[in-house]
Design a protein around this motif. Sequence first.
Motif, short mmCIF file in Angstrom:
data_model
loop_
_atom_site.label_atom_id
_atom_site.label_comp_id
_atom_site.label_asym_id
_atom_site.label_seq_id
_atom_site.Cartn_x
_atom_site.Cartn_y
_atom_site.Cartn_z
N ASP A 82 0.84 -1.21 -0.09
CA ASP A 82 -0.19 0.15 -0.05
C ASP A 82 0.96 1.27 -0.08
O ASP A 82 0.58 2.34 -0.34
N LYS A 124 0.48 -1.61 -7.72
CA LYS A 124 -0.70 -1.63 -8.83
C LYS A 124 -1.84 -2.44 -8.09
O LYS A 124 -2.93 -1.95 -8.29
N GLY A 127 -4.56 -1.11 -5.48
CA GLY A 127 -5.69 -0.55 -6.01
C GLY A 127 -5.45 1.01 -5.79
O GLY A 127 -5.57 1.97 -6.73
N GLU A 128 -4.92 1.45 -4.57
CA GLU A 128 -4.65 2.67 -4.41
C GLU A 128 -3.36 2.70 -3.50
O GLU A 128 -3.37 2.32 -2.34
N ASP A 180 -2.84 6.51 -14.08
CA ASP A 180 -3.90 5.75 -14.25
C ASP A 180 -3.72 4.16 -13.69
O ASP A 180 -4.73 3.51 -13.82
N SER A 181 -2.78 4.10 -12.75
CA SER A 181 -2.61 3.01 -11.92
C SER A 181 -3.17 2.87 -10.47
O SER A 181 -2.85 1.94 -9.94
N GLY A 182 -3.67 3.99 -10.21
CA GLY A 182 -4.00 4.02 -8.81
C GLY A 182 -2.61 4.29 -7.93
O GLY A 182 -2.80 4.11 -6.79
N THR A 184 0.07 7.15 -6.55
CA THR A 184 0.26 8.52 -6.68
C THR A 184 1.69 8.63 -5.90
O THR A 184 2.36 7.67 -5.18
#
Length: 280
Positions: A82, A124, A127-128, A180-182, A184
């Motif tokens: 994460d 990835k 998800g985020e 676009d992959s979640g 940052t």
Amino acid sequence: MKTALITGANVGIGLATAKALARQGFNLILLCRNEAKGEEAVTAIKRINPAVTVELVLADLTDTDSIRRAAEQVRATHRQLDVLINNAGYSPDQIEFVGTVEKSFYANHIGHFVLTYHLLDLLKAAGEARIINLSSAAYMLGKASRFFQHDKKLSLLAAYGDGKLANVLFTKELATRYADSGITAYAVHPGVVKSNFGSNFTGPIQLLMSVARPFMRSPERGAETSVYLATAPIDVITRKDGKAGGSGGFFADSAPKLVKHIDNTNRQAADLWEKSMAFV
């Protein structure tokens, strides 16, 4: 529970960050070079919150084979990641080279680039996910034209500044490539922290550090921005005006700051990425 991997997590800002995230219920992976100190950190963090898992992974950020083995170990035991906090920092006491690359640039940028690249699939899968790169206001001393140059006359501060500027540009390119992959990405100036950092400086720089040390902030205070970026809601982190903050931004004192440097461009960020890929 979320999982965070922190490099250089056995001392200073890294350890303070790990302890703070443990208090918030994060499972932790500590990537350290020194096994004994790493084990001490694991014990200290488990004492803070016995409910979280704390793992030790060994790697040397100036050795890409070591980094790849560490990434493989993490991928073998985890389905997602994460938060990745590229925290470890190296301050040069002399100009040395790993192959053709100045050692502090290798440790502060290339090592983290290789590690991040090999963990992208796990990030990835979350998800985020968030990548936090410890930079410094010393990026102002850096020059992109010096990246990867074998210059034995390089000053210690210039060498360090180059690595910190690379951290800013790496963050910028991560945000562009993985929007676009979640995923940052954020660069952080932790402030001038009272830790082991700079203990190997010599001469006038050592004198300056000694004079400044009583006025430096604690590792816990230095960790605050990393902890904020790892835990705050995305919509809180992101500035609506688009001028600063959000993914790819530079943060200090838990707030976005503008990067004022002639080399802070999309072209320089993309060029750094392409040249760094040679080490993957």
